[in-house]
Design a protein around this motif. Structure first.
Motif, PDB file in Angstrom:
ATOM      1  N   PRO A   1      33.658  42.128  30.415  1.00 27.19           N
ATOM      2  CA  PRO A   1      34.485  42.976  31.249  1.00 27.19           C
ATOM      3  C   PRO A   1      33.726  43.151  32.720  1.00 27.19           C
ATOM      4  N   ASP A   2      32.543  43.119  33.012  1.00 29.09           N
ATOM      5  CA  ASP A   2      32.002  43.266  33.961  1.00 29.09           C
ATOM      6  C   ASP A   2      32.157  41.957  35.005  1.00 29.09           C
ATOM      7  N   SER A   3      32.413  40.655  34.673  1.00 27.22           N
ATOM      8  CA  SER A   3      32.636  39.561  35.161  1.00 27.22           C
ATOM      9  C   SER A   3      33.980  39.391  35.832  1.00 27.22           C
ATOM     10  N   VAL A   4      34.807  39.815  34.988  1.00 23.94           N
ATOM     11  CA  VAL A   4      36.409  40.078  35.391  1.00 23.94           C
ATOM     12  C   VAL A   4      36.563  41.053  36.150  1.00 23.94           C
ATOM     13  N   LYS A   5      35.973  42.127  36.128  1.00 18.76           N
ATOM     14  CA  LYS A   5      36.014  43.332  37.039  1.00 18.76           C
ATOM     15  C   LYS A   5      35.470  42.759  38.545  1.00 18.76           C
ATOM     16  N   SER A   6      34.145  42.024  38.464  1.00 19.28           N
ATOM     17  CA  SER A   6      33.811  41.500  39.497  1.00 19.28           C
ATOM     18  C   SER A   6      34.699  40.672  40.314  1.00 19.28           C
ATOM     19  N   VAL A   7      35.130  39.675  39.544  1.00 18.31           N
ATOM     20  CA  VAL A   7      35.913  38.751  40.364  1.00 18.31           C
ATOM     21  C   VAL A   7      37.149  39.483  40.762  1.00 18.31           C
ATOM     22  N   PHE A   8      37.695  40.379  40.273  1.00 19.30           N
ATOM     23  CA  PHE A   8      39.145  41.133  40.977  1.00 19.30           C
ATOM     24  C   PHE A   8      38.465  42.061  41.890  1.00 19.30           C
ATOM     25  N   SER A   9      37.523  42.524  41.952  1.00 17.20           N
ATOM     26  CA  SER A   9      37.006  43.475  43.071  1.00 17.20           C
ATOM     27  C   SER A   9      36.691  42.397  44.190  1.00 17.20           C
ATOM     28  N   GLN A  10      36.151  41.251  44.071  1.00 16.44           N
ATOM     29  CA  GLN A  10      36.197  40.492  45.202  1.00 16.44           C
ATOM     30  C   GLN A  10      37.371  39.520  45.310  1.00 16.44           C
TER      31      GLN A  10
ATOM     32  N   LEU B   1      40.828  33.327  32.184  1.00 23.04           N
ATOM     33  CA  LEU B   1      42.148  32.406  32.439  1.00 23.04           C
ATOM     34  C   LEU B   1      42.299  31.652  31.036  1.00 23.04           C
ATOM     35  N   VAL B   2      41.563  31.295  30.284  1.00 25.86           N
ATOM     36  CA  VAL B   2      41.796  30.676  28.939  1.00 25.86           C
ATOM     37  C   VAL B   2      42.640  31.615  28.062  1.00 25.86           C
ATOM     38  N   ILE B   3      42.105  32.978  28.047  1.00 28.78           N
ATOM     39  CA  ILE B   3      42.913  33.726  27.042  1.00 28.78           C
ATOM     40  C   ILE B   3      44.246  34.232  27.797  1.00 28.78           C
ATOM     41  N   VAL B   4      44.232  34.551  29.008  1.00 33.38           N
ATOM     42  CA  VAL B   4      45.658  34.851  29.599  1.00 33.38           C
ATOM     43  C   VAL B   4      46.280  33.550  29.461  1.00 33.38           C
ATOM     44  N   GLY B   5      46.146  32.291  29.481  1.00 27.81           N
ATOM     45  CA  GLY B   5      46.801  31.090  29.500  1.00 27.81           C
ATOM     46  C   GLY B   5      47.432  31.072  27.903  1.00 27.81           C
ATOM     47  N   GLY B   6      46.493  31.424  27.084  1.00 30.11           N
ATOM     48  CA  GLY B   6      46.888  31.490  25.585  1.00 30.11           C
ATOM     49  C   GLY B   6      48.040  32.709  25.175  1.00 30.11           C
ATOM     50  N   VAL B   7      47.946  33.726  25.870  1.00 31.51           N
ATOM     51  CA  VAL B   7      48.764  34.926  25.324  1.00 31.51           C
ATOM     52  C   VAL B   7      50.096  34.540  26.111  1.00 31.51           C
ATOM     53  N   VAL B   8      50.001  34.180  27.609  1.00 34.39           N
ATOM     54  CA  VAL B   8      51.150  33.401  28.450  1.00 34.39           C
ATOM     55  C   VAL B   8      52.089  32.545  27.629  1.00 34.39           C
TER      56      VAL B   8
ATOM     57  N   VAL C   1      52.101  35.295  38.193  1.00 34.83           N
ATOM     58  CA  VAL C   1      50.787  35.687  37.546  1.00 34.83           C
ATOM     59  C   VAL C   1      49.892  34.765  37.657  1.00 34.83           C
ATOM     60  N   TRP C   2      50.334  33.365  37.729  1.00 32.02           N
ATOM     61  CA  TRP C   2      49.200  32.219  38.186  1.00 32.02           C
ATOM     62  C   TRP C   2      49.226  32.113  39.478  1.00 32.02           C
ATOM     63  N   LEU C   3      49.987  32.664  40.137  1.00 35.01           N
ATOM     64  CA  LEU C   3      50.036  32.518  41.533  1.00 35.01           C
ATOM     65  C   LEU C   3      48.905  33.617  42.122  1.00 35.01           C
ATOM     66  N   ALA C   4      49.054  34.517  41.490  1.00 34.15           N
ATOM     67  CA  ALA C   4      48.105  35.834  41.724  1.00 34.15           C
ATOM     68  C   ALA C   4      46.830  35.529  41.216  1.00 34.15           C
ATOM     69  N   LEU C   5      46.288  34.613  40.350  1.00 31.43           N
ATOM     70  CA  LEU C   5      44.987  34.301  40.021  1.00 31.43           C
ATOM     71  C   LEU C   5      44.435  33.249  40.643  1.00 31.43           C
ATOM     72  N   VAL C   6      45.287  32.496  41.662  1.00 37.51           N
ATOM     73  CA  VAL C   6      44.771  31.350  42.224  1.00 37.51           C
ATOM     74  C   VAL C   6      43.741  31.627  42.991  1.00 37.51           C
ATOM     75  N   LEU C   7      44.148  32.747  44.132  1.00 38.44           N
ATOM     76  CA  LEU C   7      43.043  33.144  44.846  1.00 38.44           C
ATOM     77  C   LEU C   7      41.522  33.595  44.472  1.00 38.44           C
ATOM     78  N   PRO C   8      41.636  34.392  43.514  1.00 38.17           N
ATOM     79  CA  PRO C   8      40.368  34.919  43.035  1.00 38.17           C
ATOM     80  C   PRO C   8      39.764  33.546  42.292  1.00 38.17           C
TER      81      PRO C   8
END
Length: 145
Positions: A4-13, A33-40, A73-80
């Motif tokens: 969770p800290d890693s995901v928060k860190s990437v989103f905060s930066q 990203l793998v988890i999001v891809g599996g759910v999506v 969603v994937w477009l929003a995840l490209v930049l981070p």
């Protein structure tokens, strides 16, 4: 660094390409990203299966709506993702332009996996302080009365 800290860190930066990223931050982000891809993928599969019309061999509008949302969603995840890749390279005192090696088919991907898996430089480098070293909290001095 925990998941969770890693995901928060990437989103905060989100679009911060300066600084350094630890291996744990980088690899936990990729796990995210793998988890999001599996759910999506599961959601898209369910919507596709439920909206398929066998008589006309077409899909309903629901699939197109979900596919559009997935694209956003994937477009929003490209930049981070690009930002954490560059910061991971910075941790090894390498320029972010090394990222362009990943554009070389097959060989570039293998080179980048190796680079991302290598440990970072110990201590500060030209891209900032070592992210493994805990930053000492600022001392607060009380003025005697």
């Amino acid at each position: 660094m925990s998941f969770p800290d890693s995901v928060k860190s990437v989103f905060s930066q989100y679009a911060t390409f300066s600084g350094r990223a630890r291996r744990s931050e980088f690899w936990f982000w990729y796990l995210f990203l793998v988890i999001v891809g599996g759910v999506v993928g599961t959601v898209v599969g369910i919507v596709a299966a439920s909206s398929y019309d066998a008589t006309t061999e077409t899909f309903g509008a629901g699939l197109y709506v979900v596919s559009s949302l997935v694209s956003l969603v994937w477009l929003a995840l490209v930049l981070p993702t690009l930002a954490v890749m560059v910061r991971r390279l910075h941790d090894q005192d390498k320029s972010g332009f090394f990222w362009f090696l990943s554009l070389i088919p097959l060989v570039g991907g293998i080179i980048m996996i190796v680079l991302y898996a290598l440990p970072g430089t110990a201590g500060p480098n030209r891209f900032g302080p070592d992210p493994k070293v805990a930053q000492a909290p600022a001392a607060s001095y009380a003025v005697p009365a």
